[in-house]
Design an enzyme around this catalytic site. Structure first.
Site, PDB file in Angstrom:
ATOM      1  N   LYS A 180      -1.957 -15.935 -33.823  1.00 33.92           N
ATOM      2  CA  LYS A 180      -1.098 -14.793 -33.495  1.00 33.92           C
ATOM      3  C   LYS A 180       0.300 -14.998 -34.068  1.00 33.92           C
ATOM      4  O   LYS A 180       0.893 -14.097 -34.665  1.00 33.92           O
ATOM      5  CB  LYS A 180      -1.036 -14.599 -31.968  1.00 33.92           C
ATOM      6  CG  LYS A 180      -2.315 -14.001 -31.395  1.00 33.92           C
ATOM      7  CD  LYS A 180      -2.374 -14.031 -29.877  1.00 33.92           C
ATOM      8  CE  LYS A 180      -3.724 -13.496 -29.390  1.00 33.92           C
ATOM      9  NZ  LYS A 180      -3.927 -13.566 -27.947  1.00 33.92           N
ATOM     10  N   GLN A 218      -0.689 -16.183 -23.036  1.00 32.45           N
ATOM     11  CA  GLN A 218      -2.112 -16.367 -23.330  1.00 32.45           C
ATOM     12  C   GLN A 218      -2.889 -16.674 -22.044  1.00 32.45           C
ATOM     13  O   GLN A 218      -2.512 -17.552 -21.268  1.00 32.45           O
ATOM     14  CB  GLN A 218      -2.280 -17.502 -24.360  1.00 32.45           C
ATOM     15  CG  GLN A 218      -3.689 -17.686 -24.870  1.00 32.45           C
ATOM     16  CD  GLN A 218      -4.214 -16.499 -25.699  1.00 32.45           C
ATOM     17  OE1 GLN A 218      -3.442 -15.765 -26.308  1.00 32.45           O
ATOM     18  NE2 GLN A 218      -5.515 -16.311 -25.704  1.00 32.45           N
ATOM     19  N   ASP A 235       0.553  -6.672 -24.564  1.00 36.27           N
ATOM     20  CA  ASP A 235      -0.869  -6.879 -24.252  1.00 36.27           C
ATOM     21  C   ASP A 235      -1.443  -5.686 -23.475  1.00 36.27           C
ATOM     22  O   ASP A 235      -2.658  -5.547 -23.349  1.00 36.27           O
ATOM     23  CB  ASP A 235      -1.011  -8.111 -23.343  1.00 36.27           C
ATOM     24  CG  ASP A 235      -1.618  -9.311 -24.048  1.00 36.27           C
ATOM     25  OD1 ASP A 235      -2.396  -9.114 -24.991  1.00 36.27           O
ATOM     26  OD2 ASP A 235      -1.304 -10.440 -23.629  1.00 36.27           O
TER      27      ASP A 235
HETATM   28  N1  GUN Z   1      -7.094 -14.271 -23.680  1.00 37.87           N
HETATM   29  C1  GUN Z   1      -8.152 -13.730 -24.317  1.00 37.87           C
HETATM   30  N2  GUN Z   1      -7.826 -12.562 -24.906  1.00 37.87           N
HETATM   31  C2  GUN Z   1      -6.516 -12.366 -24.637  1.00 37.87           C
HETATM   32  C3  GUN Z   1      -5.617 -11.325 -24.979  1.00 37.87           C
HETATM   33  O1  GUN Z   1      -5.939 -10.324 -25.649  1.00 37.87           O
HETATM   34  N3  GUN Z   1      -4.339 -11.487 -24.516  1.00 37.87           N
HETATM   35  C4  GUN Z   1      -3.961 -12.568 -23.764  1.00 37.87           C
HETATM   36  N4  GUN Z   1      -2.693 -12.621 -23.347  1.00 37.87           N
HETATM   37  N5  GUN Z   1      -4.783 -13.540 -23.419  1.00 37.87           N
HETATM   38  C5  GUN Z   1      -6.058 -13.438 -23.867  1.00 37.87           C
END
Ligand code: GUN
Length: 299
Positions: free
Chosen positions: A54, A98, A121
């Protein structure tokens, strides 16, 4: 194999070029560089690799990337203080923490600490509520990316039967909600299957589209599909494989070979949904920066 491969990498690349142009325009016209902060608590290997990807993608589009890594034994107040500092920082337009978080840290409390305006998100209750009623919001990245994949693959889901397998807050629930809304790339009849569904094949065999987000390899096999169905595979599972340099390979929730025999189109793993998830995070971050400086979205 009969199925057409839905190429998430190609769409991600084209969309990231568009995002990079938007970033450059915002810098040029407003002197603002969109900034994304990614917070990782602990060292879960899958999370480390997602967060690294990311941050890299963010830099490649010309955005500011801030990566904050906290130890697995960090306490909840420390994590909340970090999120609050980012929320107050004008250089940061989007915050992602995350998930999953280590045991003992409340995901709810951490998500609630992010302002809806920086919640790229789309996980805060305000953004989820806005999504459900169709107000302007940040859509969660994986379902948002899937909508884009469906759109470019030329599929019209209006009036079709979509079965979503998995009811997570990150994918399954918002996916079902978005596909059932009125509007473009939506208007589907949606069935949401989950671990309480006695036999998901009863439902998947009636589906025109199956979105599988169960987190378990082999959840969907070809015999569970109607011929010509479209398969969107959200799973990213690490399967031990001594022949690979890392000692594992990635596979989705769908058994690719048997599904590709029956389906008309399928997303591969890797190279399907994953690249689009990251892309929509960048999209939301650019959008967050535009909103904060009061620039209208030109798209
Ligand atoms: N863990 C798995 N997918 C995601 C996501 O799209 N965003 C976040 N913050 N954590 C995740």
């Amino acid at each position: 194999m009969n199925a057409k491969i839905i190429d998430g990498r190609k769409l991600a690349e084209a969309t990231r070029t568009e995002i990079a142009e938007g970033v450059a325009a915002l810098k040029r016209d407003c002197g603002v560089t969109p900034g994304l902060a990614v917070v990782l608590v602990g060292d879960n290997p899958a999370s480390v690799s997602y967060v690294t990807a990311k941050a890299k993608a963010c830099r490649e589009t010309g955005m500011l990337s801030r990566e904050i890594r906290m130890p697995a034994d960090a306490r909840e107040p420390e994590v909340l203080a970090q999120v609050k500092a980012l929320d107050d920082d004008p250089a940061i337009h989007g915050i992602l923490v995350q998930l999953p978080l280590p045991a003992g840290i409340s995901e709810k409390n951490v998500i609630d600490a992010i302002s809806p305006e920086k919640d790229v998100d789309g996980f805060t209750p305000v953004n989820v509520g806005r999504m459900v009623i169709g107000d302007r919001c940040f859509l969660p990245c994986t379902p948002h990316g899937i909508l884009k994949l469906i759109e470019v693959s030329g599929m019209d889901v209006s009036g079709r039967h979509v079965v979503v397998v998995g009811r997570s807050n990150i994918v399954g629930k918002p996916m079902a909600m978005l596909l059932a809304r009125k509007g473009r790339c939506a208007n589907a009849t949606v069935t949401l299957c989950h671990t309480g569904t006695p036999d998901i094949s009863v439902h998947t065999r009636m589906a025109d589209v199956v979105v599988v987000a169960a987190g378990r390899p082999g959840t969907l096999t070809g015999d569970m599909l109607k011929p010509g169905a479209v398969v969107i595979d959200v799973g990213v599972n690490r399967v031990p494989d001594a022949s690979k340099p890392k000692g594992y390979r990635l596979c989705g929730d769908a058994d690719f070979n048997s599904c590709a025999e029956v389906a008309s189109a399928i997303t591969p793993v890797p190279g399907g949904v994953g690249p689009m998830t990251i892309t929509m995070l960048l999209w939301n971050t650019l959008e967050a920066a535009r909103r904060i400086v009061g620039v209208q979205d030109a798209r």
